[in-house]
Write an enzyme that holds these catalytic residues in place. Structure first.
Site, PDB file in Angstrom:
ATOM      1  N   TYR A   5       0.823  -1.196   0.000  1.00 46.26           N
ATOM      2  CA  TYR A   5       0.000   0.000   0.000  1.00 46.26           C
ATOM      3  C   TYR A   5       0.865   1.256   0.000  1.00 46.26           C
ATOM      4  O   TYR A   5       0.681   2.170  -0.812  1.00 46.26           O
ATOM      5  CB  TYR A   5      -0.925   0.004   1.221  1.00 46.26           C
ATOM      6  CG  TYR A   5      -1.708   1.287   1.379  1.00 46.26           C
ATOM      7  CD1 TYR A   5      -2.621   1.693   0.407  1.00 46.26           C
ATOM      8  CD2 TYR A   5      -1.555   2.092   2.510  1.00 46.26           C
ATOM      9  CE1 TYR A   5      -3.352   2.863   0.543  1.00 46.26           C
ATOM     10  CE2 TYR A   5      -2.278   3.267   2.662  1.00 46.26           C
ATOM     11  CZ  TYR A   5      -3.171   3.648   1.674  1.00 46.26           C
ATOM     12  OH  TYR A   5      -3.886   4.808   1.812  1.00 46.26           O
ATOM     13  N   LYS A  32       1.146   4.295  -2.903  1.00 46.29           N
ATOM     14  CA  LYS A  32       0.858   5.706  -2.618  1.00 46.29           C
ATOM     15  C   LYS A  32       2.081   6.576  -2.923  1.00 46.29           C
ATOM     16  O   LYS A  32       1.957   7.689  -3.446  1.00 46.29           O
ATOM     17  CB  LYS A  32       0.431   5.886  -1.157  1.00 46.29           C
ATOM     18  CG  LYS A  32      -0.869   5.220  -0.789  1.00 46.29           C
ATOM     19  CD  LYS A  32      -2.056   5.779  -1.561  1.00 46.29           C
ATOM     20  CE  LYS A  32      -2.556   7.096  -1.013  1.00 46.29           C
ATOM     21  NZ  LYS A  32      -3.818   7.533  -1.647  1.00 46.29           N
TER      22      LYS A  32
END
Length: 329
Positions: free
Chosen positions: A63, A67
């Site tokens: 994740y 990002k």
């Protein structure tokens, strides 16, 4: 593409954080950002972008990597086009409408406690960094207006609150008990105030009201409504027609009376004096009457309908130390 061509600014909140397949991180965060930039490149002039990244972007996990990759896409667009790009690496965001049982412990705790469900605390000492959703929105608007707080090339939301999971659970549980104790949370503390607002937004649709305990007799009723820590209590007093209540004084306690319905008279006499002060009161003319310490006082309903009085006292009533002494006015 049409929206990107005509908009004055872009607030990029889109992303994936709980996929079934980790490849969706790349598609929902990095690749989507690339498609967004491709659409913005069709404009005749650049527009500012606010991007909600995550503190996870500083970590090495699927994740966080996706990002961080999205951040790099936006920074490259800024360098190429001259557009203003404001990247916020947000910590945990809390506030109304956040989905429980998803990625917010605040939302989960508030929803469960408000619905009478148990909560689980795995590590009470774990410290959370939290920002309130309204502060996030304001920080976004400030950035677009050219006023932002930055650190290490990232925009900041202020204030950032820190709270352990154990303390968070304790606070949320205390909010539920407020209905029984009539206590108002310590709203002078900014974090507690915002957390309590968040908790209330999770009340069940059939649970927005709760009963109070009234002490009633032939003269009317007296009902405590709110109790505070250090700011006294609020009560509702109902007097039947032509009834006199009171006839006592306090050494230290002081009060404020506000008649909101009906008509009456409030009488005060300083202990040791014979002079009686009279205040005509009515729900048609809202006026606060101060009850100083050392003044015996009573209130009479002079009308033919119930008289309703809001009463504030500077301290919560304590039966062990009532500070109340009988004396006729």
């Amino acid at each position: 593409a049409t929206l990107c061509r005509d908009c004055g600014a872009v607030v990029h909140l889109a992303g994936v954080n709980r996929p079934q397949d980790t490849q969706e991180f790349v598609e929902g965060n990095e690749q989507f950002s690339k498609r967004l930039i491709s659409a913005l490149q069709q404009r005749t002039s650049p527009c500012p972008i606010v991007f909600s990244s995550s503190t996870q972007a500083a970590l090495d996990n699927p994740y966080g990597n996706s990002k961080r990759a999205a951040e790099e896409v936006l920074r490259a667009y800024a360098a190429e086009s001259g557009a203003d790009v404001f990247i916020f690496r947000l910590p945990n965001v809390f506030g109304k409408w956040c989905r429980p049982e998803y990625n917010s412990v605040v939302a989960t705790f508030c929803h469960h406690v408000a619905h009478g469900l148990p909560i689980r605390v795995d590590d009470a000492a774990h410290e959370l960094s939290l920002v309130y959703v309204d502060d996030v929105v304001q920080a976004f608007l400030d950035a677009l207006a050219g006023e932002t707080v930055a650190q290490d090339d990232f925009c900041m939301v202020q204030p950032v609150y820190t709270c352990t999971v154990g303390r968070l659970a304790e606070l949320v549980h205390s909010f539920r008990s407020c209905r029984e104790t009539l206590a108002v949370p310590a709203l002078g503390d900014d974090f507690t105030r915002k957390l309590y607002s968040t908790y209330l937004s999770y009340l069940p649709k059939n649970g927005m009201s709760y009963p109070l305990v009234s002490h009633a007799d032939a003269r009317g009723s007296f009902t405590e409504w709110l109790r505070t820590d250090g700011q006294g209590q609020v009560s509702v007093n109902i007097s039947k027609p032509h009834i006199v209540k009171g006839g006592h004084y306090h050494h230290t306690k002081h009060e404020k009376f506000l008649v909101v319905a009906g008509t009456g008279v409030i009488r005060l006499r300083r202990v040791g004096s014979e002079m009686i002060l009279r205040y005509e009161v009515s729900g048609d003319k809202l006026e606060v009457v101060e009850i100083p310490p050392g003044y015996t006082h009573d209130i009479e309903n002079t009308g033919d309908t119930d008289m309703v009085t809001l009463m504030w006292a500077d301290e919560c009533f304590d039966p062990a130390h009532p500070d109340t002494y009988r004396m006729e006015v």
